[in-house]
Every structure is written in C-alpha cells, then in structure tokens.
Design a protein around this motif. Structure first.
Motif, PDB file in Angstrom:
ATOM      1  N   PHE A 139       0.829  -1.193   0.000  1.00  0.00           N
ATOM      2  CA  PHE A 139       0.000   0.000   0.000  1.00  0.00           C
ATOM      3  C   PHE A 139       0.872   1.255   0.000  1.00  0.00           C
ATOM      4  O   PHE A 139       2.021   1.243   0.447  1.00  0.00           O
ATOM      5  CB  PHE A 139      -0.934   0.022   1.218  1.00  0.00           C
ATOM      6  N   PHE A 140       0.285   2.354  -0.449  1.00  0.00           N
ATOM      7  CA  PHE A 140       0.990   3.622  -0.595  1.00  0.00           C
ATOM      8  C   PHE A 140       1.649   4.064   0.711  1.00  0.00           C
ATOM      9  O   PHE A 140       2.843   4.381   0.744  1.00  0.00           O
ATOM     10  CB  PHE A 140       0.001   4.686  -1.086  1.00  0.00           C
ATOM     11  N   HIS A 177      -0.271   2.357  -7.047  1.00  0.00           N
ATOM     12  CA  HIS A 177      -1.464   2.262  -6.204  1.00  0.00           C
ATOM     13  C   HIS A 177      -2.730   2.592  -6.993  1.00  0.00           C
ATOM     14  O   HIS A 177      -3.776   1.969  -6.783  1.00  0.00           O
ATOM     15  CB  HIS A 177      -1.338   3.219  -5.013  1.00  0.00           C
ATOM     16  N   HIS A 183      -3.845  -3.598  -5.947  1.00  0.00           N
ATOM     17  CA  HIS A 183      -4.365  -2.509  -5.126  1.00  0.00           C
ATOM     18  C   HIS A 183      -5.891  -2.419  -5.251  1.00  0.00           C
ATOM     19  O   HIS A 183      -6.457  -2.786  -6.290  1.00  0.00           O
ATOM     20  CB  HIS A 183      -3.700  -1.198  -5.522  1.00  0.00           C
TER      21      HIS A 183
END
Length: 478
Positions: A139-140, A177, A183
C-alpha cells in the motif's frame, strides 16, 4: 389537488430522465455532505445514501433488503456480495505479500542496489524506480513508512532539497497504487466494469509509466530546484543501510534477502496473470496449454502461489518462526477490513443507481450530448476525489455510476480497461487537505503545507492528467 400535485411530482422524479438524474445528483451530494461535514465513515455514508436513494426512487423494500425469509436477491446482498466475491481474496493476498516483502527488508535491498547502479547524480530516478517496483505489492502509506529513511539519507548526503528524492518515490508509489492490481482501486474497477485484470495491468502500465516520467522524473527535477526542504537531524534513521550494513534493518541478524528473490516474488503473480491474458488473445480456444494458463493466471491462484513462495523464500528459509509469520499475517490483514467495507458499500450504492434507472437515463443524456464515456468517467472521478479526498470512494462510486452505461455497449476488454484507467486517474487528482495521504507526505518529509500544495498536490494533478491523456490517446487507436 394538492395531493395530486405531490403524487405527480413524485412520479416525475421516479420516472422521468431529469427526475432520475436529480435524485442521483442529490444522493451523491448527500454522500459528500455525510463524509465531509458529518465526518461519517465512508462505508456508512455510502450505505445510508444508497438506502435513501432507493426509497426516494420508489424501489420496493423487498428489492432493497429482501424478505424476512431470504435476502439473496436484494440490492444490499448482491451489491456487497458481487464485488467482494471478486476482490476480497485478491486484496487480502496482496496485503500479505506486501507485508512479507516489507518485513524481510526487500525494499531496502532493492533501493540500495538501484542507488548503487544509478549513482548519486541519478538518485532521484533510483528512488522513483524503487517506488514503482516496491509499490506493486504494498500500500501507498506502507511504502512511505519503509522507504522514507532512505530518502532522508540520500538527501542529507547530497545537501540538496529532499523533494528531489521524495517526489519520485511518492510518484512511483502513487502510480502503482492507482493503476495496477492488486491494489483495491484497480481490482474493484475490474469487478465493477467486468474487465480482465490482465488488461488492467497492460493498460495501467501503458498509461501509468509515461505519466510517471512526466510527474515523477521531470516535475521533481524542476520543482526540487525551487523549493528547498531540509532533512532534520532526527529524521535520519537509516545511515547504516546505505553504508552497507544490514539492509534488512533490524531483521534479527539474518542474512539480507537477495535482489533476485525480491524480483521473483514481485514478478510471479504479474507474469502468471499476463500469461492467462495473452493466452486468451493469441492461442486457439482448443489449445492444450490454455486451461493451464487460465488456471495459473487467475488472480486469486497467482497471488496464492506468490504468497506461498514468499512465505518460504522470505519467511521460513530465513529463520522466521510459524508464530512470527502468523503475527505478520494478522497485522497485514487488519487494514483490509475497512477497505472491503468501503468497496462493498460503494458497489451497493452503484447497484441502487442501476436499479433506479438513473444509469439508463444518464446514458440517454450522454448519447444526445455526445460526451465520450471515458471523459465522463474521468470528470466524475475527479469531482468526487476533490470533494471528499478518498481515492477508493471516488473509484467505487464512479464505477457504480458508469457501470450501467456499459451494459448494452460493445466495448472491447482493452477499451473497458482504458475507461478503468480514466476512473483511476481521476481518483488521484489534486490531493489536498481533505486527503490523509497529503498529511502523511507533509509530515514524513518535513514539507510545509504551502510547499506540499506546490509540490505534492501538483505532482498528483500532473500524474492524473498525464495518465488520463494516455488513456484517451490509446482509446482512439484501439
């Protein structure tokens, strides 16, 4: 007379094209008000808005929630269940895979090798490539937490603005993302719009990589020379990583994971998924290899195999115990619950819009106005993103709105994937103070709010516009 007028007004709202569009617009306005002003959790706001829209549109209660004996055909169950059946396993497996790569120190190894290969003069590009590669499975925000210390160290050694190294990294993480599975946004769009994930990967790369060059290479090189961001002394926490000491950073003294192992774990699911997509396109439907490619390239199967590979190569082979792996898996899956609730609630909201007939009404309006669907998808996604801040909410809401417009069309899989890219591009535009990512960037990289708006907000806008421009350009050629 008054009762007749009221009844006539209700009928006009529930049956006419302007009335249905007005109801849909009011529901979206209510959704934004609940999220922005009331500060309600997005998934609750989506459910409330969807229920009120269904009631206002005159849908029967049995259609909305089912009966006391069965809810199997209700909008709530079909809306939530339809999309979650498609994405829940993929997002869960992707989260576990990313956590294994993070805990093993793979990010540090990858970044150190890139910095060594590109040299100090091209350290910004190396950080951008690290963000692109490591951003695929994580994840970011996790990518920032893991890689930020490397940015501090490089910036301190160079004596130049931290923006020259932070912005390429952030752009790489943001691009993957927004545009690439596993994602939540791209995976949700694949389910909502009926697109094969292989095509999402192909078109996401085709649009996202050129956009990264503009927003993650050219823009940081320009703005980084005009805004000086110093690295505070207490930010430097990874000198030993770039000095050649344990790159796994606190991994219990274990030997560092090899770059080949990191590449193998990251590339395995992508290669398997793309293999199934290419097999469907280029092989005869009776080809002996096609069933095997289809099975192995199913996203759930591909990610399961990648996780098993990671558990062995990054976990047990490097001395991690079963208890440690269990705790790591539990920690990785904690944030997944909220993501799935938001995506499921967004799918329910979209299902209500479809059931009311607002989607068909919008399709009729668009066909008469001549506005291309890919442009509409981008504009709606941009508006929702700017108004409420969440990229996931913008994606699932937009996907729900435009999905009915695709029902009776002859769009090919690549064309649908480009529409999905347009939605994803709109969902990242103009990150500002209502976006949690804005504050993570500001605080983690010691950037003032004013300078964050000048650098990060504009980076996201450039990435969005460039990605959308590529999607439109490719849609004209396919």
């Amino acid at each position: 007379m008054r009762d007749g007028a009221v009844t006539g007004s209700i009928d006009w709202l529930q049956t006419s094209t302007p009335g249905l569009l007005l109801l849909c617009g009011a529901a979206i306005a209510l959704l934004l008000w609940l999220i922005i002003k009331v500060r309600l959790e997005p998934f609750i706001a989506l459910v409330v808005s969807g229920l009120l829209l269904a009631l206002a549109a005159g849908l029967p209660a049995t259609k909305i929630v089912g009966t006391a004996l069965s809810s199997s055909n209700s909008l709530i169950e079909n809306g939530f269940g339809g999309i979650l059946g498609h994405i829940a396993l993929i997002i869960g497996l992707g989260s576990l895979l990313g956590s294994l790569l993070e805990a093993s120190g793979g990010a540090e190894v990858l970044t150190r090798r890139l910095l060594g290969a590109f040299g100090e003069q091209r350290a910004g590009l190396a950080m951008g490539l690290a963000g692109l590669i490591f951003g695929v499975p994580v994840f970011f925000d996790i990518g920032i937490f893991v890689l930020a210390p490397l940015v501090y160290t490089v910036a301190r050694r160079s004596g130049r603005s931290m923006l020259l190294y932070a912005l390429p990294l952030l752009c790489g993480l943001s691009m993957t993302h927004a545009f690439l599975p596993p994602h939540p946004g791209p995976v949700a769009l694949a389910g909502l719009l009926g697109v094969d994930l292989g095509w999402i990967i192909l078109m996401g790369l085709a649009c996202g990589l050129p956009a990264f060059v503009v927003a993650g290479v050219l823009w940081p090189a320009w703005i980084g020379k005009r805004i000086m961001v110093e690295v505070p002394d207490d930010f430097v926490a990874a000198q030993e990583v770039l000095a050649g000491e344990d790159p796994a950073g606190g991994d219990g003294g274990r030997a560092p994971v090899s770059l080949g192992t990191v590449a193998l774990v990251i590339c395995t699911p992508l290669i398997l998924i793309l293999g199934a997509t290419f097999g469907t396109v280029f092989l005869d439907k009776d080809a002996a290899a096609l069933p095997y490619l289809t099975f192995l390239g199913n996203p759930a199967v591909a990610l399961t195999l990648a996780c098993l590979l990671a558990l062995r190569l990054l976990g047990t082979r490097r001395g991690m115990t079963k208890q440690q792996l269990g705790e790591l898996g539990a920690a990785a899956l904690r944030p997944v619950g909220m993501i799935l609730l938001v995506v499921g609630a967004g799918a329910f909201f979209g299902a209500v819009i479809s059931a009311t007939g607002a989607g068909k009404a919008l399709a009729a309006t668009l066909s008469s106005g001549g506005l291309p669907l890919i442009v509409l998808a981008y504009v709606i996604s941009c508006g929702l993103r700017i108004a409420q801040g969440s990229a996931t909410v913008a994606i699932v809401t937009t996907g729900g709105i435009i999905a009915p417009l695709l029902a009776d069309t002859s769009y090919s899989q690549p064309q649908l994937a480009l529409i999905a890219v347009a939605v994803a591009a709109g969902s990242i535009i103009a990150s500002h103070v209502n976006d949690g990512g804005f504050w993570i960037v500001s605080k983690y990289f010691n950037i003032s709010v004013k300078d964050t708006l000048k650098s990060w907000t504009l980076l996201e806008t450039i990435l969005s516009l460039a990605g959308f421009g590529m999607a439109v350009g490719l849609s004209l050629l396919i």
